[in-house]
Motif scaffolding. Structure first.
Motif, short mmCIF file in Angstrom:
data_model
loop_
_atom_site.label_atom_id
_atom_site.label_comp_id
_atom_site.label_asym_id
_atom_site.label_seq_id
_atom_site.Cartn_x
_atom_site.Cartn_y
_atom_site.Cartn_z
N ASP A 49 21.94 30.14 54.40
CA ASP A 49 22.13 28.77 53.45
C ASP A 49 22.63 29.27 51.68
OD1 ASP A 49 21.15 26.92 54.65
OD2 ASP A 49 18.61 27.91 54.38
N ASP A 50 23.50 30.97 51.47
CA ASP A 50 23.82 31.60 50.69
C ASP A 50 25.29 31.01 50.41
OD1 ASP A 50 24.76 33.35 49.02
OD2 ASP A 50 23.51 34.17 49.75
N GLY A 51 24.69 29.84 49.14
CA GLY A 51 26.70 29.36 48.98
C GLY A 51 27.71 30.60 49.28
N ARG A 52 27.11 31.43 48.83
CA ARG A 52 28.45 32.78 48.43
C ARG A 52 28.85 33.10 49.87
NH1 ARG A 52 25.20 35.77 44.50
NH2 ARG A 52 24.48 33.87 42.46
N PHE A 53 28.04 33.75 50.18
CA PHE A 53 28.54 33.56 51.99
C PHE A 53 29.17 33.32 52.31
CE2 PHE A 53 27.36 34.16 56.60
CZ PHE A 53 28.19 35.14 56.89
N ARG A 54 28.76 31.81 52.81
CA ARG A 54 29.65 30.49 52.69
C ARG A 54 30.53 30.35 52.50
NH1 ARG A 54 26.19 27.12 56.83
NH2 ARG A 54 27.41 25.64 56.09
N ARG A 55 31.31 30.47 51.15
CA ARG A 55 32.31 30.76 50.65
C ARG A 55 32.88 31.37 51.26
NH1 ARG A 55 31.54 29.14 43.90
NH2 ARG A 55 31.36 26.85 44.97
N ASN A 56 32.74 32.75 51.21
CA ASN A 56 33.64 34.16 51.43
C ASN A 56 33.47 34.04 53.29
OD1 ASN A 56 32.99 34.96 49.33
ND2 ASN A 56 31.41 35.97 49.49
N LEU A 57 32.83 33.15 53.65
CA LEU A 57 33.15 32.51 55.32
C LEU A 57 34.26 32.28 55.05
CD1 LEU A 57 32.54 33.74 58.12
CD2 LEU A 57 30.98 32.15 57.75
N CYS A 58 34.39 30.97 54.52
CA CYS A 58 35.51 29.89 54.67
C CYS A 58 36.72 30.80 54.30
CB CYS A 58 35.09 28.92 54.24
SG CYS A 58 33.66 27.97 54.67
N GLU A 59 36.67 31.45 53.27
CA GLU A 59 37.43 32.39 52.93
C GLU A 59 38.60 33.14 53.91
OE1 GLU A 59 38.65 35.00 49.14
OE2 GLU A 59 37.21 33.03 48.98
N ALA A 60 37.20 34.21 54.25
CA ALA A 60 38.16 34.79 54.94
C ALA A 60 38.72 34.17 56.72
CB ALA A 60 36.41 35.65 55.70
N LEU A 61 38.13 33.16 57.16
CA LEU A 61 38.47 32.19 58.30
C LEU A 61 39.53 31.91 57.76
CD1 LEU A 61 35.24 31.27 59.93
CD2 LEU A 61 36.78 33.39 60.41
N PHE A 62 39.81 31.45 56.87
CA PHE A 62 40.73 30.17 56.52
C PHE A 62 42.17 31.52 56.57
CE2 PHE A 62 43.73 29.99 52.38
CZ PHE A 62 44.62 28.99 53.25
N VAL A 63 42.24 32.75 55.65
CA VAL A 63 43.26 34.06 55.93
C VAL A 63 43.40 34.14 57.20
CG1 VAL A 63 43.54 35.82 55.02
CG2 VAL A 63 42.50 34.27 53.86
N CYS A 64 42.49 34.23 58.07
CA CYS A 64 42.61 35.28 59.66
C CYS A 64 42.98 34.05 60.14
CB CYS A 64 41.03 34.90 60.00
SG CYS A 64 41.03 35.28 61.84
N TYR A 65 43.40 32.78 60.36
CA TYR A 65 43.48 31.88 60.79
C TYR A 65 45.03 31.25 60.71
CZ TYR A 65 39.60 30.51 63.72
OH TYR A 65 38.16 30.61 65.09
#
Length: 149
Positions: free
Chosen positions: A74-90
């Motif tokens: 539920d941590d919003g910062r974690f979810r933002r960082n996850l989306c950012e990392a997956l965005f860059v990865c893909y």
């Protein structure tokens, strides 16, 4: 006004879809038979390419597993960082396949990979950067100046 519950459901659906596709693709890459890889390679078999495909399959399985379980965080910062990392990865994967498309034999499989990787990447980018990055709600407790980092 952003409806954060709807956005969370949409992001959870993207994470679930990504994890499922990653697990299926990873498993398929891991168990791809020599003959099929030879047929895809235009009649030539490369043991090194097969090993790299298997290793990539292992990585996709691990990433799919991580993404599946990250949906519950539920941590919003974690979810933002996850989306950012997956965005860059893909996006980086799409660029790598695009480069391969123009420097090696051209084939339809590369175009399909470029399209899918870009769509998934931009899906994550939409959540991370859409609406000024406010699509993922971060709840913060008030802090006084002494405890703020």
């Amino acid at each position: 006004m952003v409806n954060h519950q709807d956005q969370r459901r949409h992001l959870d659906f993207l994470l679930l879809t990504d994890s499922f596709v990653s697990l299926v693709f990873g498993t398929a890459a891991l168990v791809t038979p020599h003959g099929l890889l030879q047929k895809i390679g235009g009649g030539e078999y490369s043991h090194s390419a097969h090993e790299v495909l298997r290793l990539y399959g292992c990585l996709r399985i691990a990433v799919g597993w991580i993404i599946y379980h990250a949906r519950d965080v539920d941590d919003g910062r974690f979810r933002r960082n996850l989306c950012e990392a997956l965005f860059v990865c893909y996006i980086l994967q799409a660029v790598a396949v695009l480069r391969a498309q123009f420097t090696d034999r051209r084939n339809t499989v590369n175009w399909i990979a470029i399209l899918l990787l870009s769509l998934i990447g931009f899906g994550y980018g939409r959540f991370r950067f859409g609406r000024g990055g406010d699509m993922i709600k971060v709840y913060e407790l008030p802090q006084n100046n002494k405890t703020a980092r």
